[in-house]
Design a protein around this motif. Structure first.
Motif, PDB file in Angstrom:
ATOM      1  N   VAL A 354      -7.946  -4.405   2.942  1.00  0.00           N
ATOM      2  CA  VAL A 354      -8.030  -5.418   1.876  1.00  0.00           C
ATOM      3  C   VAL A 354      -7.662  -4.839   0.513  1.00  0.00           C
ATOM      4  N   THR A 355      -7.721  -3.517   0.390  1.00  0.00           N
ATOM      5  CA  THR A 355      -7.588  -2.937  -0.951  1.00  0.00           C
ATOM      6  C   THR A 355      -6.172  -3.028  -1.507  1.00  0.00           C
ATOM      7  N   THR A 356      -5.167  -3.158  -0.636  1.00  0.00           N
ATOM      8  CA  THR A 356      -3.804  -3.347  -1.152  1.00  0.00           C
ATOM      9  C   THR A 356      -3.483  -4.826  -1.327  1.00  0.00           C
ATOM     10  N   ILE A 357      -4.500  -5.680  -1.106  1.00  0.00           N
ATOM     11  CA  ILE A 357      -4.294  -7.126  -1.206  1.00  0.00           C
ATOM     12  C   ILE A 357      -5.046  -7.698  -2.411  1.00  0.00           C
ATOM     13  N   TYR A 358      -6.346  -7.456  -2.461  1.00  0.00           N
ATOM     14  CA  TYR A 358      -7.106  -8.123  -3.527  1.00  0.00           C
ATOM     15  C   TYR A 358      -6.886  -7.448  -4.880  1.00  0.00           C
ATOM     16  N   GLY A 359      -7.168  -8.221  -5.923  1.00  0.00           N
ATOM     17  CA  GLY A 359      -6.975  -7.682  -7.270  1.00  0.00           C
ATOM     18  C   GLY A 359      -5.522  -7.413  -7.612  1.00  0.00           C
ATOM     19  N   GLY A 360      -4.600  -8.102  -6.927  1.00  0.00           N
ATOM     20  CA  GLY A 360      -3.165  -7.883  -7.164  1.00  0.00           C
ATOM     21  C   GLY A 360      -2.568  -7.095  -6.022  1.00  0.00           C
ATOM     22  N   THR A 361      -1.731  -7.740  -5.220  1.00  0.00           N
ATOM     23  CA  THR A 361      -1.157  -7.039  -4.069  1.00  0.00           C
ATOM     24  C   THR A 361      -0.226  -5.925  -4.544  1.00  0.00           C
ATOM     25  N   SER A 362       0.022  -4.981  -3.640  1.00  0.00           N
ATOM     26  CA  SER A 362       0.967  -3.913  -3.973  1.00  0.00           C
ATOM     27  C   SER A 362       2.325  -4.501  -4.357  1.00  0.00           C
ATOM     28  N   GLU A 363       2.696  -5.603  -3.705  1.00  0.00           N
ATOM     29  CA  GLU A 363       4.007  -6.200  -3.983  1.00  0.00           C
ATOM     30  C   GLU A 363       4.072  -6.779  -5.399  1.00  0.00           C
ATOM     31  N   ILE A 364       3.004  -7.483  -5.798  1.00  0.00           N
ATOM     32  CA  ILE A 364       2.987  -8.024  -7.161  1.00  0.00           C
ATOM     33  C   ILE A 364       3.008  -6.877  -8.173  1.00  0.00           C
ATOM     34  N   ASN A 365       2.256  -5.838  -7.888  1.00  0.00           N
ATOM     35  CA  ASN A 365       2.249  -4.695  -8.805  1.00  0.00           C
ATOM     36  C   ASN A 365       3.619  -4.022  -8.875  1.00  0.00           C
ATOM     37  N   ARG A 366       4.301  -3.936  -7.726  1.00  0.00           N
ATOM     38  CA  ARG A 366       5.642  -3.331  -7.750  1.00  0.00           C
ATOM     39  C   ARG A 366       6.632  -4.221  -8.515  1.00  0.00           C
ATOM     40  N   ASN A 367       6.477  -5.541  -8.381  1.00  0.00           N
ATOM     41  CA  ASN A 367       7.323  -6.436  -9.183  1.00  0.00           C
ATOM     42  C   ASN A 367       7.143  -6.146 -10.668  1.00  0.00           C
ATOM     43  N   ASN A 368       5.880  -6.013 -11.085  1.00  0.00           N
ATOM     44  CA  ASN A 368       5.604  -5.756 -12.503  1.00  0.00           C
ATOM     45  C   ASN A 368       6.238  -4.454 -12.960  1.00  0.00           C
ATOM     46  N   ILE A 369       6.073  -3.418 -12.149  1.00  0.00           N
ATOM     47  CA  ILE A 369       6.605  -2.106 -12.536  1.00  0.00           C
ATOM     48  C   ILE A 369       8.135  -2.150 -12.588  1.00  0.00           C
ATOM     49  N   ALA A 370       8.735  -2.798 -11.591  1.00  0.00           N
ATOM     50  CA  ALA A 370      10.203  -2.845 -11.535  1.00  0.00           C
ATOM     51  C   ALA A 370      10.771  -3.542 -12.767  1.00  0.00           C
ATOM     52  N   GLU A 371      10.155  -4.670 -13.149  1.00  0.00           N
ATOM     53  CA  GLU A 371      10.749  -5.444 -14.234  1.00  0.00           C
ATOM     54  C   GLU A 371      10.319  -4.958 -15.599  1.00  0.00           C
ATOM     55  N   ARG A 372       9.041  -4.586 -15.729  1.00  0.00           N
ATOM     56  CA  ARG A 372       8.532  -4.307 -17.077  1.00  0.00           C
ATOM     57  C   ARG A 372       8.493  -2.830 -17.406  1.00  0.00           C
ATOM     58  N   HIS A 373       8.456  -1.974 -16.399  1.00  0.00           N
ATOM     59  CA  HIS A 373       8.472  -0.533 -16.683  1.00  0.00           C
ATOM     60  C   HIS A 373       9.870   0.050 -16.488  1.00  0.00           C
ATOM     61  N   LEU A 374      10.505  -0.282 -15.366  1.00  0.00           N
ATOM     62  CA  LEU A 374      11.829   0.278 -15.103  1.00  0.00           C
ATOM     63  C   LEU A 374      12.939  -0.539 -15.760  1.00  0.00           C
ATOM     64  N   GLY A 375      12.615  -1.756 -16.182  1.00  0.00           N
ATOM     65  CA  GLY A 375      13.625  -2.582 -16.837  1.00  0.00           C
ATOM     66  C   GLY A 375      14.691  -3.106 -15.899  1.00  0.00           C
TER      67      GLY A 375
END
Lengths: 381, 328
Positions: A354-375
């Motif tokens: 459950v830990t890679t699901i709740y509080g923001g899935t790994s996929e949502i977090n990777r989307n954020n990093i890809a767009e907002r950190h890596l540009g």
């Protein structure tokens, strides 16, 4: 870089540890696993008695992110179930930030005195990661609001006194703009709670809202400003309120079993234990960094995403390795003869998914990093 | 603020100095041109003019040196600064500080009078290493060549014969190796960070199906897992640089402050991260990543060569386990 903790923070840590040692007993942890309600009220009240819940609430008490990290790090290492407390502290911070004086006076004392929890009604049966699309409606009727809909994963709803509820108040505008947040007592007529048992024993809930009537005193923040209240909650959490060091008690439990069984001499077991110790150290440092950024006035949102991805995936890897290394003893559950680490190895294999699901899935977090950190350009979804 | 995980003003200066120097003097074409030996004498001489070879014994902290090592790794600069700094801290003599003499360390004790596959062994004038029960520094003629290898690193076997200085008992070597591990970890973090940058740049500019490949989630997610790993490796390397001597080891409480243990952790983790980051970045480059024309393959090979020159990471993990959990 300076990795030492100053004496006043170390003293605070010792204060937390003393309370944990006194109140988080094996019997009480056992009670959580028997009832499915993962909370130890005796701990909450002991923290409150020393003013430590108020002190932890961002904006209300000291709200020092370094202390917040130390508090939840100590609870997590002790395998104290901290999720309910974390939600209550965070929502208390939101009420303090955006609530009216009347709301603060009415709601905050019960939380900081360790008497009441808050549960979160965000996700719905059809909307999880896409939470801005939720359909639970709040409709104006005279001086009142009438709420109808259903929420999912409303953990602690069966014991919480307060509910923070995300609703749609304007269906005719873009989805982020028509949301309103409410905070209301759980005993408001029209709310019903159904248990949702989980693989990890912990009980969560589905909650249903049938013509629930509240006044404007229940509106938290602005009408149609619910998304910005969500943002406040996320900004207060900062990735330091637990969930990033679950590998520490796991390694401790596995080592106990490995010593007792003799598996500690196995070269592969030793390699895996060392790798898990490395991952635990990295997870700790990444969390410490988020606390440092927050304490310096920054918002470690993306750093929190990185930390969550790393810590939870490392935890799942560790759980898988240790269960395999323990062989048949690793599949035996609590209280069974021969169970590895008295059943904790088997438990972690049930809890870690459950830990890679709740509080923001790994996929949502990777989307954020890809767009907002890596540009990288916005993904085609 | 009670915790400070930012670079100190000194470290910011070191970062600025080395990033500027390597950007100007050592673009990837310099590393490429230095193959297969992996050493550029002219670049070393210019580096010596900046005073870099003497940093290890002239007031810089290990944290400062890690910052320099990361910049070297970012540039995969073909100069043995990491080895030289580690050796000069164990054997601080003037001719090492001005860079006129290049020093290195042997990662393994001598066997039958030979140190095997010494990093920078092809070009170093002095080798610091274990011979029997002593830690020694031996000056002898550099062979100028060595076996061709994955990283195009100037590796070579070196005899223990030569002008010999005894530095102390062999037991002192653990601390020397730990410092080499920390500095190498810093260089590996630099490799990983550079590889990520190359992959991101390629994903933004390479167009397939009418759009940049960076718009595809599968490509995005392959790259998005890397920043956390790289930042974690950098933090762990700096913590290892911050630790001094024997310290707390309590994995059950997530409390490890022991220099040798943290150095080993940082070396293993940074090696894994650099290996993984270069692998992902090369893959994102598609077929071009495999071609010699593109730079990512230079980073890919060094990520493996610079970390595996010590040992299989699994073996290093077992030594780490001895330190963390007690030998069995």
């Amino acid at each position: 870089m300076d990795f030492s903790l100053p004496p006043e923070v170390e003293a605070y840590r010792q204060q937390i540890r003393a309370i944990v040692a006194r109140t988080v007993t094996p019997e009480r942890i056992e009670r959580c696993h028997q009832t499915g309600t993962f909370d130890i009220p005796e701990l909450n009240q002991a923290l409150a008695a020393e003013g430590l819940i108020e002190r932890a609430v961002p904006g209300l008490g000291k709200g020092d992110p370094i202390e917040l990290w130390v508090l939840f790090n100590e609870l997590e290492k002790a395998q104290e179930p901290f999720d309910a407390l974390a939600v209550s502290v965070m929502i208390a911070g939101v009420v303090n930030r955006v609530g009216t004086e009347e709301q603060k006076a009415r709601i905050l004392p019960s939380i900081i005195e360790g008497r009441s929890h808050v549960c979160m009604g965000y996700s719905e049966p059809d909307y999880g990661s896409d939470v801005a699309s939720i359909t639970t409606r709040a409709v104006r009727d005279g001086d009142e609001w009438v709420i109808n809909g259903a929420k999912m994963w409303t953990t602690m709803a069966h014991v919480a006194d307060w509910l923070i509820l995300l609703t749609r108040t304007d269906p005719d505008v873009p989805k982020h703009r028509g949301l309103t947040m409410f905070i209301l007592p759980m005993d408001t007529p029209g709310i019903s709670v159904e248990p949702v048992p989980t693989m990890a024993t912990e009980r969560t809930n589905a909650t249903f809202y049938d013509d629930v009537r509240v006044g404007d005193e229940a509106v938290l923040g602005e009408v149609d400003g619910g998304w910005s209240v969500m943002t406040v909650a996320l900004s207060l959490e900062r990735g330091v309120m637990g969930g990033t060091n679950p590998g520490v008690p796991l390694l401790r439990h596995f080592r106990e079993w490995a010593e007792a069984s003799g598996a500690i001499t196995d070269p592969l077991v030793r390699e895996r234990m060392a790798r898990v110790a490395i991952d635990n150290e990295v997870a700790k440092l990444l969390t410490q960094r988020s606390a440092w950024i927050a304490a310096s006035g920054g918002t470690p949102g993306l750093e929190g995403s990185m930390t969550k991805i790393f810590a939870t995936e490392a935890y799942q890897k560790a759980s898988r390795w240790f269960m395999q290394s323990a062989g048949p003893a690793g599949i035996l559950q609590f209280h069974e003869d021969g169970a590895a680490a008295d059943g904790w190895i088997e438990y972690d294999a049930r809890h870690s998914p459950v830990t890679t699901i709740y509080g923001g899935t790994s996929e949502i977090n990777r989307n954020n990093i890809a767009e907002r950190h890596l540009g990288l350009p916005k993904a085609r979804r | 603020v009670t915790v400070d995980l930012g670079l100190s003003p000194d470290q910011q200066s070191v970062e600025e100095l080395f990033s500027t120097f390597f950007a100007k003097e050592a673009p990837p074409s310099v590393a490429r041109a230095a193959e297969p030996l992996g050493f550029d004498r002219a670049l070393w001489d210019r580096l010596a003019e900046t005073g870099a070879p003497g940093m290890g014994v002239e007031g810089a902290t290990m944290g400062d040196l890690v910052v320099a090592a990361e910049q070297l790794g970012r540039a995969i600069a073909p100069v043995p600064l990491v080895e030289h700094l580690a050796a000069s801290r164990a054997h601080p003599v003037p001719e090492l500080c001005d860079g006129s003499t290049i020093a290195t360390i042997s990662l393994r004790p001598a066997v039958d009078g030979v140190w095997s596959l010494v990093p920078a062994g092809a070009v170093a004038d002095v080798v610091v290493g274990v011979d029997g029960d002593e830690l020694v520094a031996v000056r002898s003629e550099a062979p100028g060549s060595g076996p061709r290898n994955h990283a195009a690193a100037p590796l070579a076997d070196r005899p223990t014969a030569g002008l010999r200085t005894v530095l102390g008992p062999a037991s002192q070597f653990d601390a020397v190796l730990a410092e080499w591990q920390v500095l190498t970890a810093g260089a590996l973090v630099g490799i990983a960070a550079a590889a990520l940058d190359l992959g991101v740049e390629y994903a933004k500019t390479r167009v397939q199906f009418g759009v940049p490949i960076g718009t595809f989630q599968a490509v995005q997610h392959a790259l998005a897992e890397l920043p956390g790993l790289i930042d974690g490796a950098r933090l762990l390397t700096h913590k290892a640089a911050w630790a001094e001597g024997p310290g707390a080891i309590d994995t059950g409480d997530n409390a490890v402050e022991d220099q040798v243990a943290l150095a080993s952790m940082a070396f293993v983790f940074a090696g894994d991260v650099a290996t993984h980051a270069t692998d992902r970045s090369l893959h994102v480059h598609g077929g071009y990543g495999f071609s010699e024309e593109y730079d990512i393959q230079l980073f890919y090979r060094r990520a493996r060569g610079w970390s595996l020159v010590l040992d299989d990471p699994a073996a290093e993990c077992r030594r780490l386990a001895d330190r963390l959990f007690g030998a069995r």
